[in-house]
Scaffold this active site. Structure first.
Site, short mmCIF file in Angstrom:
data_model
loop_
_atom_site.label_atom_id
_atom_site.label_comp_id
_atom_site.label_asym_id
_atom_site.label_seq_id
_atom_site.Cartn_x
_atom_site.Cartn_y
_atom_site.Cartn_z
CG ASP A 229 -14.38 33.93 8.04
OD1 ASP A 229 -13.77 34.21 9.09
OD2 ASP A 229 -15.25 34.68 7.53
NE ARG A 232 -8.42 32.92 11.64
CZ ARG A 232 -8.93 34.15 11.65
NH1 ARG A 232 -10.24 34.32 11.63
NH2 ARG A 232 -8.13 35.20 11.69
CD GLU A 353 -4.41 29.81 7.85
OE1 GLU A 353 -5.65 29.99 7.89
OE2 GLU A 353 -3.86 29.02 7.07
#
Length: 368
Positions: A229, A232, A353
């Protein structure tokens, strides 16, 4: 001031080596030395562990400015954050002191081991096992697509500790390069980011002390997802930098290149391309910076914004770099000019990712 500092450093000490790093597919040691010397290699490490204590937005700006010069080099600060963030988020105080100090000093780099040959987008389907044996855990398995593998000293490794619980049976560990039984595959031959080694990591009866587990048993997958979270957004930053480098180069080129008796920058078709490139890049930047602010505050809608920033910025980077190649015409297609490298480097930002298809799933499940 931070942007000016990083840009000056990147232009003086990183950009001159970018083409050779790509051509020779070698680790950008010059960049690591320059970044470490300026304390920009892992700016996210909190001050209490000897780090610069940079917030998420400052970290984004560092990565963006390094990526503008050399995408491979920007993976030094980006992956140091990716690898160490699980320790920062979930690790014990002892673990933080032991591993964040050397990272902050520049004595070690940190990588992140989640993906496997058969577990990419479906990371919970991993097969690497960790079995408890007295005061130790014994790890066996293979991790694939590991950035900076072989160069990094430390690895955050996700492994199955209870196969009956799927994602809730996965735990996180810190493994050191020097641990017996750790080895690496040959470097992958890649389209882009050739200066950042990507290798498999093998764990063959790797015995590590039980206190190297990050957080409680079974919380590794949750830590891995929480980490992404935040990180990224660093991939969004990398995409911004690559796109900015391509736009800057194309802008200069069209003013110099003459056809039909005038600079091609005077033609409306070219102007419209540049306008679209700049507009989309700025939109991606605002979304990325907004996501970085949410990362710093740990807002409830961070998951959506992290995915949105990464997805949008990487799509924009691919488009902007492709257009930059187009604006240089035949020259853009040659290695004599940097935009073809930037186009190749941009592609991975749509994949790692979490692919942009996965980002759209994440966004749909977390609509604000």
């Amino acid at each position: 001031m931070l942007r000016e500092t990083v840009r000056a450093l990147a232009e003086a000490k990183i950009a001159p080596h970018a083409a050779a790093v790509d051509e020779e597919a070698r680790f950008p040691q010059e960049a690591l030395d320059a970044l470490t010397g300026a304390d920009l290699h892992a700016v996210h490490v909190p001050e209490e562990y000897g780090g610069a204590g940079a917030d998420a937005l400052a970290t984004v700006i560092v990565i963006e400015e390094v990526a503008r010069a050399c995408a491979s080099s920007s993976l030094i600060p980006a992956v140091n954050k990716l690898g160490s963030l699980p320790v920062i988020l979930s690790g014990s105080e002892d673990l933080k002191k032991k591993y964040l100090g050397p990272l902050a000093k520049g004595d070690a780099m940190f990588s992140y081991c989640l993906s496997e040959p058969d577990a990419g987008s479906d990371a919970a389907g991993m097969k690497t096992r960790a079995v408890r044996d007295g005061d130790s855990w014994v790890l066996n398995g293979v991790k694939r697509w590991i950035t900076n593998a072989g160069v990094s000293e430390y690895y955050t490794v996700m492994a199955v500790t209870d196969p009956t619980k799927r994602s809730k049976g996965i735990s996180a560990f810190v493994v050191e390069k020097s641990d017996e039984g750790v080895s690496f595959g040959a470097p992958e031959k890649k389209l882009g980011i050739k200066g950042s080694p990507t290798r498999e990591v093998y764990f063959d009866n790797v015995r590590i002390p039980a206190d190297r587990m990050i957080g409680e048993e079974g919380t590794g997958f949750a830590t891995a997802m929480k980490t992404l979270d935040h990180t990224r957004i660093t991939i969004a930053a990398q995409a911004l930098g690559i796109a900015q480098g391509a736009l800057d180069y194309a802008k200069g080129y069209v003013q110099e290149r003459k056809q039909f008796g005038k600079p091609i920058a005077d033609f409306q078709g070219v102007q419209f391309m540049l306008a679209d490139m700049a507009m989309k890049l700025e939109a991606a930047r605002q979304l990325t910076y907004s996501a970085a602010a949410k990362s710093e505050r740990v807002d409830g809608d961070l998951t959506f914004f992290g995915a949105a920033a990464k997805c949008f910025a990487s799509d924009v980077a691919m488009e902007v770099t492709t257009d930059a190649v187009q604006l240089l015409g035949g020259y853009g297609y040659t290695r004599d000019y940097p935009v073809e490298r930037m186009m190749r480097d941009a592609k991975i930002t749509q994949i790692y990712e979490g692919t942009n298809q996965v980002q759209r799933i994440v966004m749909a499940r977390n609509l604000p």
